[in-house]
Write a protein that holds these residues in place. Structure first.
Motif, PDB file in Angstrom:
ATOM      1  N   PRO A 117      36.880  40.185  47.339  1.00 40.65           N
ATOM      2  CA  PRO A 117      35.923  39.535  47.991  1.00 40.65           C
ATOM      3  C   PRO A 117      34.634  39.217  47.034  1.00 40.65           C
ATOM      4  O   PRO A 117      34.890  39.552  45.736  1.00 40.65           O
ATOM      5  CB  PRO A 117      35.229  40.725  48.872  1.00 40.65           C
ATOM      6  N   ARG A 118      33.852  38.239  47.348  1.00 42.21           N
ATOM      7  CA  ARG A 118      33.003  38.111  46.519  1.00 42.21           C
ATOM      8  C   ARG A 118      31.508  38.646  46.797  1.00 42.21           C
ATOM      9  O   ARG A 118      31.312  38.898  47.989  1.00 42.21           O
ATOM     10  CB  ARG A 118      32.324  36.510  46.670  1.00 42.21           C
ATOM     11  N   ILE A 119      31.060  39.494  45.974  1.00 42.66           N
ATOM     12  CA  ILE A 119      29.888  40.498  45.968  1.00 42.66           C
ATOM     13  C   ILE A 119      28.883  39.784  45.222  1.00 42.66           C
ATOM     14  O   ILE A 119      28.600  40.029  43.928  1.00 42.66           O
ATOM     15  CB  ILE A 119      30.646  41.668  45.613  1.00 42.66           C
ATOM     16  N   CYS A 130      30.768  47.008  42.124  1.00 46.10           N
ATOM     17  CA  CYS A 130      32.157  46.169  42.229  1.00 46.10           C
ATOM     18  C   CYS A 130      33.036  47.124  42.972  1.00 46.10           C
ATOM     19  O   CYS A 130      33.556  46.722  44.061  1.00 46.10           O
ATOM     20  CB  CYS A 130      32.423  45.664  41.041  1.00 46.10           C
ATOM     21  N   ARG A 131      33.148  48.172  42.603  1.00 48.47           N
ATOM     22  CA  ARG A 131      34.368  49.219  43.252  1.00 48.47           C
ATOM     23  C   ARG A 131      33.854  49.365  44.606  1.00 48.47           C
ATOM     24  O   ARG A 131      34.508  49.649  45.464  1.00 48.47           O
ATOM     25  CB  ARG A 131      34.248  50.341  42.399  1.00 48.47           C
ATOM     26  N   THR A 132      32.525  49.935  44.888  1.00 46.39           N
ATOM     27  CA  THR A 132      31.913  50.243  45.949  1.00 46.39           C
ATOM     28  C   THR A 132      32.262  49.420  47.316  1.00 46.39           C
ATOM     29  O   THR A 132      32.776  49.764  48.476  1.00 46.39           O
ATOM     30  CB  THR A 132      30.622  50.762  45.985  1.00 46.39           C
ATOM     31  N   PHE A 133      32.142  48.007  46.959  1.00 46.03           N
ATOM     32  CA  PHE A 133      32.236  46.879  47.928  1.00 46.03           C
ATOM     33  C   PHE A 133      33.709  46.262  47.680  1.00 46.03           C
ATOM     34  O   PHE A 133      33.623  44.976  48.586  1.00 46.03           O
ATOM     35  CB  PHE A 133      31.006  45.883  47.856  1.00 46.03           C
ATOM     36  N   SER A 165      23.456  48.316  54.854  1.00 48.57           N
ATOM     37  CA  SER A 165      24.718  48.901  54.435  1.00 48.57           C
ATOM     38  C   SER A 165      25.609  48.052  53.301  1.00 48.57           C
ATOM     39  O   SER A 165      26.285  48.509  52.651  1.00 48.57           O
ATOM     40  CB  SER A 165      25.788  48.714  55.679  1.00 48.57           C
ATOM     41  N   SER A 166      24.672  46.886  53.149  1.00 44.70           N
ATOM     42  CA  SER A 166      25.139  45.968  51.831  1.00 44.70           C
ATOM     43  C   SER A 166      24.318  46.299  50.731  1.00 44.70           C
ATOM     44  O   SER A 166      23.968  45.597  49.683  1.00 44.70           O
ATOM     45  CB  SER A 166      25.281  44.672  52.308  1.00 44.70           C
ATOM     46  N   SER A 167      23.596  47.417  50.448  1.00 45.20           N
ATOM     47  CA  SER A 167      22.796  47.629  49.158  1.00 45.20           C
ATOM     48  C   SER A 167      23.098  48.994  48.885  1.00 45.20           C
ATOM     49  O   SER A 167      23.930  49.773  49.138  1.00 45.20           O
ATOM     50  CB  SER A 167      21.427  47.975  49.696  1.00 45.20           C
ATOM     51  N   LEU A 168      23.026  49.154  47.514  1.00 34.86           N
ATOM     52  CA  LEU A 168      23.507  50.406  46.865  1.00 34.86           C
ATOM     53  C   LEU A 168      22.375  50.827  45.889  1.00 34.86           C
ATOM     54  O   LEU A 168      21.851  50.030  45.077  1.00 34.86           O
ATOM     55  CB  LEU A 168      24.746  49.774  45.915  1.00 34.86           C
ATOM     56  N   SER A 213      25.321  40.185  49.376  1.00 37.08           N
ATOM     57  CA  SER A 213      26.058  39.389  50.439  1.00 37.08           C
ATOM     58  C   SER A 213      27.428  39.402  49.872  1.00 37.08           C
ATOM     59  O   SER A 213      28.124  38.882  48.989  1.00 37.08           O
ATOM     60  CB  SER A 213      25.332  37.880  50.339  1.00 37.08           C
ATOM     61  N   ILE A 214      28.143  39.960  50.952  1.00 35.11           N
ATOM     62  CA  ILE A 214      29.672  39.959  50.696  1.00 35.11           C
ATOM     63  C   ILE A 214      30.458  38.957  51.468  1.00 35.11           C
ATOM     64  O   ILE A 214      30.431  39.106  52.861  1.00 35.11           O
ATOM     65  CB  ILE A 214      30.338  41.528  50.921  1.00 35.11           C
ATOM     66  N   THR A 215      31.176  38.251  50.866  1.00 38.19           N
ATOM     67  CA  THR A 215      32.389  37.290  51.479  1.00 38.19           C
ATOM     68  C   THR A 215      33.564  37.832  51.666  1.00 38.19           C
ATOM     69  O   THR A 215      34.242  37.988  50.173  1.00 38.19           O
ATOM     70  CB  THR A 215      32.186  36.063  50.967  1.00 38.19           C
ATOM     71  N   PRO A 216      34.495  38.055  52.516  1.00 35.84           N
ATOM     72  CA  PRO A 216      35.655  38.752  52.322  1.00 35.84           C
ATOM     73  C   PRO A 216      36.625  37.809  51.661  1.00 35.84           C
ATOM     74  O   PRO A 216      36.639  36.666  51.645  1.00 35.84           O
ATOM     75  CB  PRO A 216      36.175  38.892  53.742  1.00 35.84           C
ATOM     76  N   GLY A 217      37.670  38.218  50.738  1.00 36.68           N
ATOM     77  CA  GLY A 217      38.682  37.570  50.174  1.00 36.68           C
ATOM     78  C   GLY A 217      39.382  36.933  51.299  1.00 36.68           C
ATOM     79  O   GLY A 217      39.973  37.635  52.218  1.00 36.68           O
ATOM     80  N   GLN A 218      40.113  35.856  50.778  1.00 34.26           N
ATOM     81  CA  GLN A 218      41.071  35.296  51.903  1.00 34.26           C
ATOM     82  C   GLN A 218      42.527  35.218  50.929  1.00 34.26           C
ATOM     83  O   GLN A 218      42.461  35.087  49.884  1.00 34.26           O
ATOM     84  CB  GLN A 218      40.889  33.800  51.966  1.00 34.26           C
TER      85      GLN A 218
END
Length: 298
Positions: free
Chosen positions: A191-193, A272-275, A152-155, A181-186
């Motif tokens: 987020p970092r994508i 960038c937009r998708t994730f 689910s983290s591939s495009l 690899s997606i790290t949610p923003g704090q």
């Protein structure tokens, strides 16, 4: 041969014997394996690939419909109903300057093809390995395997610059298949994508579809939304895949470079937009792989 639609592109008047393989059951089968891999015999028409892809439960990232939508831009409905995917790849192998959409998008999807030699021995090849084979005279394509989406983290996205959406070869085509690899923003931050793996494939630039290995390496470990990543990747791609100026290309080299790098730029904005990343509103339309146009009323 199956549909022999290649005759409309490259004359084969010197061929003395043709064998119709459309009555061989193994060549016309198609199935979905338990792991989601789609398998198609070599005589399966392109339209059947499209129908099968569209019949699959699509993923949140539209993996199957992305491939099907691009295949709908190959030739026209009548040709796709008789012309096979294997014939398309074989034509590209015999004529490397042919801008095959099928070859480019299957390469991007990391598909595999099976071949059989005169002794009945089977081998499985990646798309680039197939094109690296020097002589196919003692071998036959027997099947195609399209793998399921990585996760689910591939495009996967594909692109084509063309005169029109039917009956038009590509000036340049492309396919980008990247996992992140997606790290949610704090604290309200985006987020970092970060790129984990990448496949960047472009056709119509040099003979046969080419993989931008150096550009892929540049992207690994970088945030796809970072402006320096975007500019750096575009510049690296322009230097890595320099268009051929050999006879047979209808468009200038500089134009093909611009189109190729614009495809990568569009992909990075889309990812960038998708994730969940932030894309400036004036740039949002650039993230769409295909521009929808209304039917002309004039």
């Amino acid at each position: 041969v199956a549909g022999n639609t290649a005759h409309g592109v490259y004359a084969d008047d010197d061929v003395q014997l043709m064998v119709n393989v459309t009555k061989i059951p193994e060549m016309t089968r198609h199935e979905v394996q338990p792991d989601g891999t789609l398998v198609f015999g070599a005589a399966v028409p392109i339209q059947v690939l499209i129908d099968t892809l569209e019949a699959q439960p699509d993923t949140p990232r539209q993996y199957h419909s992305t491939l099907a939508k691009h295949m709908r831009k190959i030739a026209n409905y009548q040709v796709r109903n008789v012309g096979s995917w294997a014939g398309n790849l074989a034509m590209c192998h015999a004529h490397p300057i042919f801008q095959s959409d099928m070859a480019t998008i299957l390469f991007a999807a990391d598909a595999r093809v099976s071949l059989m030699n005169g002794m009945g021995q089977q081998s499985v090849k990646a798309i680039d390995e197939f094109f690296a084979l020097k002589d196919l005279s003692a071998m036959a394509l027997t099947s195609l395997q399209i793998p399921p989406e990585q996760d689910s983290s591939s495009l996967l996205r594909t692109y084509k610059a063309m005169k029109r959406h039917q009956n038009s070869h590509a000036f340049v085509n492309g396919g980008c298949n990247v996992s992140f690899s997606i790290t949610p923003g704090q604290g309200g931050r985006t987020p970092r994508i970060v790129v984990r793996t990448a496949r960047l494939i472009f056709g119509g630039v040099q003979p046969l579809p080419q993989r931008a290995v150096r550009t892929e390496g540049f992207l690994i470990g970088k945030d796809i939304c970072d402006e320096s990543t975007i500019h750096g990747a575009v510049q690296m791609l322009a230097g890595e895949l320099v268009p051929s100026t050999a006879a047979g290309y209808t468009e200038p080299a500089a134009y093909r470079t611009d189109v190729m790098t614009s495809f990568l730029y569009k992909y990075m904005l889309d990812a960038c937009r998708t994730f969940g990343g932030t894309v400036s509103p004036p740039l949002l339309s650039a993230a769409d792989p295909w521009m929808a146009r209304a039917v002309s009323s004039s």
